[in-house]
Scaffold this active site. Structure first.
Site, PDB file in Angstrom:
ATOM      1  CD  GLU A 131     -49.440   6.709  50.287  1.00 38.54           C
ATOM      2  OE1 GLU A 131     -48.704   7.714  50.216  1.00 38.54           O
ATOM      3  OE2 GLU A 131     -50.552   6.691  50.843  1.00 38.54           O
ATOM      4  CB  ALA A 164     -45.691   6.788  51.798  1.00 38.36           C
ATOM      5  CB  SER A 165     -45.987   2.677  48.226  1.00 36.08           C
ATOM      6  OG  SER A 165     -45.674   1.469  47.572  1.00 36.08           O
ATOM      7  N   PRO A 166     -42.451   2.576  48.307  1.00 38.48           N
ATOM      8  CG  PRO A 166     -40.878   1.360  49.519  1.00 38.48           C
ATOM      9  CD  PRO A 166     -42.124   2.150  49.683  1.00 38.48           C
TER      10      PRO A 166
END
Length: 204
Positions: free
Chosen positions: A11, A13-15
């Site tokens: 995803e 948005a996932s660091p």
């Protein structure tokens, strides 16, 4: 041709997906495993779990630790310091649509470049200009790519891949699946997932 396979659900948005995306190709090559890059959206999955935002926002102490943890991991991977996006989690809808539209050969390089723009440069990945510049920097005809990515057919592809992830039991990102359906969650489980994928191929 690689003897094993690994599905990599990520995803934008996932660091932790960013960290995994930066290292998975080299590790998979060493393990003789082919990676299937599968962008999806965590929002619908979190909503089904009762979350209205990232768990790292819901639990502030957990969120504060995450950013410190990311700093350490980025340094260990010799990546630039992590930059927290102005809005977290970022809106990765257009990014995911573009990624799923690109073919298997182009998807990894776009994914890494956009993750870098987001978490190394602090750019807004919901901004079409960011997507445009990343695509242009990779030599794509950005206007055509974005137009095709926003077609109803491609939107349906992303919805289907997100539903597929949910049906397989994905609850966070990154998540890896080996050919036997075994689930491995988190950047820190990447090596274990690759080892399992390689062992399955050798046993076949």
């Amino acid at each position: 041709m690689a003897s094993g396979t690994l599905d990599f659900y990520y995803e934008f948005a996932s660091p932790y997906s960013y960290l995994a995306a930066c290292r998975i190709a080299a590790l998979a090559e060493l393990a003789d495993v082919r990676v299937n890059w599968k962008p999806f959206l965590l929002g619908p999955i979190f909503a089904a779990q009762g979350y209205t935002s990232s768990p790292f926002n819901v639990y502030p102490l957990k969120g504060a630790h995450m950013w410190r943890d990311l700093d350490r991991l980025a340094a260990a991977q010799r990546l630039p310091p992590i930059t927290k996006p102005a809005t977290f989690p970022a809106n990765g809808l257009l990014a995911a649509r573009v990624a799923i539209h690109l073919n298997d050969a182009c998807r990894p390089s776009f994914t890494r470049a956009l993750f870098s723009a987001e978490f190394a440069q602090g750019r807004d990945i919901s901004d079409r200009e960011t997507i445009r510049q990343v695509l242009a920097g990779l030599g794509h005809f950005w206007d055509e790519v974005i137009s095709d990515a926003e077609s109803e057919v491609n939107k349906a592809r992303l919805r289907a891949q997100t539903e597929e992830a949910q049906a397989r039991g994905v609850f966070g990102a990154p998540t890896f699946f080996t050919a036997d359906g075994e689930l491995f969650w988190g950047n820190d489980r990447l090596e274990m997932a690759l080892d399992h994928a390689r062992s399955l191929a050798r046993a076949a």
